[in-house]
Scaffold this motif. Structure first.
Motif, mmCIF file in Angstrom:
data_model
loop_
_atom_site.group_PDB
_atom_site.id
_atom_site.type_symbol
_atom_site.label_atom_id
_atom_site.label_comp_id
_atom_site.label_asym_id
_atom_site.label_seq_id
_atom_site.Cartn_x
_atom_site.Cartn_y
_atom_site.Cartn_z
ATOM 1 N N THR A 160 0.851 -1.186 0.000
ATOM 2 C CA THR A 160 0.000 0.000 0.000
ATOM 3 C C THR A 160 0.886 1.234 0.000
ATOM 4 O O THR A 160 1.772 1.377 0.850
ATOM 5 C CB THR A 160 -0.903 0.022 1.248
ATOM 6 O OG1 THR A 160 -1.731 -1.143 1.241
ATOM 7 C CG2 THR A 160 -1.777 1.270 1.264
ATOM 8 N N ASN A 161 0.652 2.130 -0.958
ATOM 9 C CA ASN A 161 1.454 3.352 -1.025
ATOM 10 C C ASN A 161 1.075 4.319 0.094
ATOM 11 O O ASN A 161 -0.106 4.502 0.406
ATOM 12 C CB ASN A 161 1.242 4.046 -2.371
ATOM 13 C CG ASN A 161 1.922 3.322 -3.506
ATOM 14 O OD1 ASN A 161 3.030 2.822 -3.368
ATOM 15 N ND2 ASN A 161 1.256 3.267 -4.664
ATOM 16 N N THR A 162 2.070 4.928 0.670
ATOM 17 C CA THR A 162 1.811 5.998 1.632
ATOM 18 C C THR A 162 1.509 7.284 0.876
ATOM 19 O O THR A 162 1.706 7.373 -0.344
ATOM 20 C CB THR A 162 3.045 6.250 2.521
ATOM 21 O OG1 THR A 162 4.125 6.718 1.692
ATOM 22 C CG2 THR A 162 3.460 5.004 3.268
ATOM 23 N N SER A 164 2.572 10.962 -0.175
ATOM 24 C CA SER A 164 3.895 11.520 -0.437
ATOM 25 C C SER A 164 4.280 12.513 0.653
ATOM 26 O O SER A 164 3.431 13.218 1.200
ATOM 27 C CB SER A 164 3.916 12.220 -1.800
ATOM 28 O OG SER A 164 3.727 11.289 -2.837
ATOM 29 N N ARG A 192 11.852 0.436 -2.730
ATOM 30 C CA ARG A 192 10.612 0.619 -1.976
ATOM 31 C C ARG A 192 10.166 2.074 -1.916
ATOM 32 O O ARG A 192 9.057 2.385 -1.502
ATOM 33 C CB ARG A 192 10.769 0.077 -0.546
ATOM 34 C CG ARG A 192 11.296 -1.347 -0.488
ATOM 35 C CD ARG A 192 10.188 -2.384 -0.614
ATOM 36 N NE ARG A 192 9.483 -2.401 -1.882
ATOM 37 C CZ ARG A 192 9.861 -3.127 -2.929
ATOM 38 N NH1 ARG A 192 10.945 -3.857 -2.885
ATOM 39 N NH2 ARG A 192 9.138 -3.115 -4.038
ATOM 40 N N ASN A 194 9.730 5.847 -3.904
ATOM 41 C CA ASN A 194 9.532 6.401 -5.243
ATOM 42 C C ASN A 194 9.372 7.912 -5.187
ATOM 43 O O ASN A 194 8.670 8.442 -4.307
ATOM 44 C CB ASN A 194 8.287 5.803 -5.898
ATOM 45 C CG ASN A 194 8.430 4.323 -6.162
ATOM 46 O OD1 ASN A 194 9.167 3.906 -7.040
ATOM 47 N ND2 ASN A 194 7.735 3.518 -5.370
ATOM 48 N N THR A 196 7.634 10.994 -6.445
ATOM 49 C CA THR A 196 6.348 11.244 -7.087
ATOM 50 C C THR A 196 6.272 12.631 -7.727
ATOM 51 O O THR A 196 5.407 12.876 -8.562
ATOM 52 C CB THR A 196 5.199 11.098 -6.072
ATOM 53 O OG1 THR A 196 5.414 12.004 -4.978
ATOM 54 C CG2 THR A 196 5.139 9.672 -5.538
ATOM 55 N N ARG A 221 7.271 8.783 -1.797
ATOM 56 C CA ARG A 221 6.333 7.910 -1.104
ATOM 57 C C ARG A 221 6.979 6.532 -0.930
ATOM 58 O O ARG A 221 8.050 6.252 -1.478
ATOM 59 C CB ARG A 221 5.014 7.778 -1.870
ATOM 60 C CG ARG A 221 5.111 6.974 -3.162
ATOM 61 C CD ARG A 221 3.788 6.952 -3.891
ATOM 62 N NE ARG A 221 3.876 6.156 -5.126
ATOM 63 C CZ ARG A 221 2.918 6.098 -6.042
ATOM 64 N NH1 ARG A 221 1.797 6.796 -5.873
ATOM 65 N NH2 ARG A 221 3.074 5.358 -7.124
ATOM 66 N N SER A 223 6.189 2.069 -0.248
ATOM 67 C CA SER A 223 5.349 0.882 -0.108
ATOM 68 C C SER A 223 6.289 -0.306 0.069
ATOM 69 O O SER A 223 7.461 -0.244 -0.306
ATOM 70 C CB SER A 223 4.440 0.670 -1.321
ATOM 71 O OG SER A 223 5.224 0.370 -2.467
#
Length: 297
Positions: A160-162, A164, A192, A194, A196, A221, A223
Motif C-alpha cells: 500500500t502506497n503511503t 507523499s 521501496r 519512489n 512522485t 512515497r 510501499s
C-alpha cells in the motif's frame, strides 16, 4: 597550616559541605574562568539568527565594517570554506566546499574559539557586539540546506502506497544561483521508495533573500511487500554559480509497514505472574529492612 586556621570556629571537617571542602584557590580560578567565558560572548548564546549578507562583509573586512581599526579580518587566517568544513567535520580535511552548517553550530564554535583563545588571535573578536557576532555566524551557516533532517514512512498495509512527503532544497543568500544536476534514491531499500514529484532536477534556482527563501521540492512515497524495515537515501547533487565543483545533500529515508501488536495473553500459564511476585517480595524486604533499622535505632 593548623586546623583552626582552615576551618571556621565551631565547624568540623566532617560537617563541611561540598563547596567548603574545595580549596579557595580553585574556587577563585573557576569563577574567573566562568566570568571570562560569559564576558567574552555576552548574549551570544541567545542569538537565533543573523544577516548573512552583513556577515559576509564582516568576515571579509572586519575592521572596515566595525570601525575598529585594530581588528584583523577573518580572511587573514581562514577562508569561509575551511571554516565550514572545520565546524562540520571537526577536522581540516578536504570535504566539499559547501558543507552544510547550522547557525547553532556556527555560533557555538565561534564563541568557544574566542573564549578558549582569548589571549591569542581570536580574543580580538570579543570586541564584536551581539549583532555582528550573529551576522558572522549566519554567513558561515549560509549554505544550501534541506528543509527536513529525514523522512519516515509507515503504510497501514503491505503493498500500500503511503501519502507523499515533501523535502525542499533551499538556496543560500550569499552563494548566487544554485543548479541541481540530479536527484536519486539509492541504498538497500531504494526500490521501496519512489519520487512522485520533482521540481529540482536540472533546475537553476536564484539565491534566497533574508526575507524570502528560494527553493525547489522533491516528493517521495513508500510501499513494501513485507513488514520488514527498509532504508535508503535521497541524494541531491548540485553546484553553485561560477563553480563546476558539485556537492550533495543526502536525506535518510526509512519505512516499515505498521505492525499491530498481538493482544495481551489472558492465560495463567508461563511466568506472567513473576513480575507481580517479585514486586511483592521486594516490598516485603524493604519493610523488613526499615523495621530492623528502627529497632537498632
Amino acid at each position: 597550616m593548623k586546623s583552626a586556621d582552615r576551618f571556621a570556629p565551631g565547624r568540623s571537617a566532617a560537617r563541611m559541605n561540598f563547596l567548603e571542602r574545595i580549596p579557595t584557590g580553585w574556587l577563585i580560578t573557576g569563577a574567573a574562568f566562568a566570568c571570562l567565558v560569559l564576558w567574552a560572548g555576552p548574549g551570544w548564546a541567545q542569538a537565533t539568527s543573523g544577516d548573512p549578507v552583513a556577515g559576509k562583509l564582516l568576515f571579509e573586512d572586519t575592521p572596515g565594517e566595525t570601525g575598529i581599526g585594530q581588528l584583523g579580518s577573518c580572511t587573514n587566517c581562514h577562508t569561509i570554506h575551511d571554516r565550514r568544513n572545520r565546524i562540520a567535520t571537526g577536522t581540516a580535511s578536504a570535504t566539499p566546499i559547501f558543507t552544510a552548517v547550522s547557525f547553532t553550530s556556527a555560533s557555538g564554535r565561534f564563541g568557544t574559539a574566542i573564549a578558549a583563545n582569548y589571549g591569542g588571535a581570536m580574543g580580538q573578536f570579543s570586541a564584536l557586539n551581539n549583532t555582528q557576532f550573529a551576522d558572522i555566524a549566519a554567513y558561515i551557516a549560509d549554505t544550501p540546506k534541506l528543509s527536513v533532517a529525514s523522512l519516515s514512512f509507515s503504510p497501514s498495509a503491505i503493498n500500500t502506497n503511503t501519502l507523499s512527503q515533501d523535502v525542499d532544497l533551499r538556496n543560500a543568500v550569499t552563494n548566487g544561483t544554485l543548479t541541481i544536476t540530479s536527484v536519486a534514491i539509492s541504498g538497500t531499500g531504494a526500490a521501496r521508495f519512489n519520487v512522485t514529484a520533482d521540481t529540482c532536477t536540472s533546475q537553476t534556482i536564484a539565491a534566497s533573500t533574508t526575507s524570502a527563501l528560494s527553493s525547489c521540492r522533491v516528493s517521495v512515497r513508500f510501499s513494501a511487500p513485507t513488514t520488514a524495515a527498509y532504508t535508503a537515501s535521497l541524494t541531491l547533487t548540485m553546484r553553485v554559480q561560477g563553480s563546476m565543483t558539485t556537492f550533495t545533500r543526502v536525506l535518510p529515508l526509512s519505512g516499515q509497514v505498521a505492525v499491530t501488536p498481538p493482544p495481551p495473553s489472558s492465560g495463567g500459564g508461563g511466568d506472567s505472574g513473576g513480575g507481580g511476585l517479585g514486586l511483592v517480595w521486594l516490598a516485603g524486604l524493604a519493610l523488613a529492612t526499615a523495621a530492623l533499622a528502627r529497632r537498632r535505632a
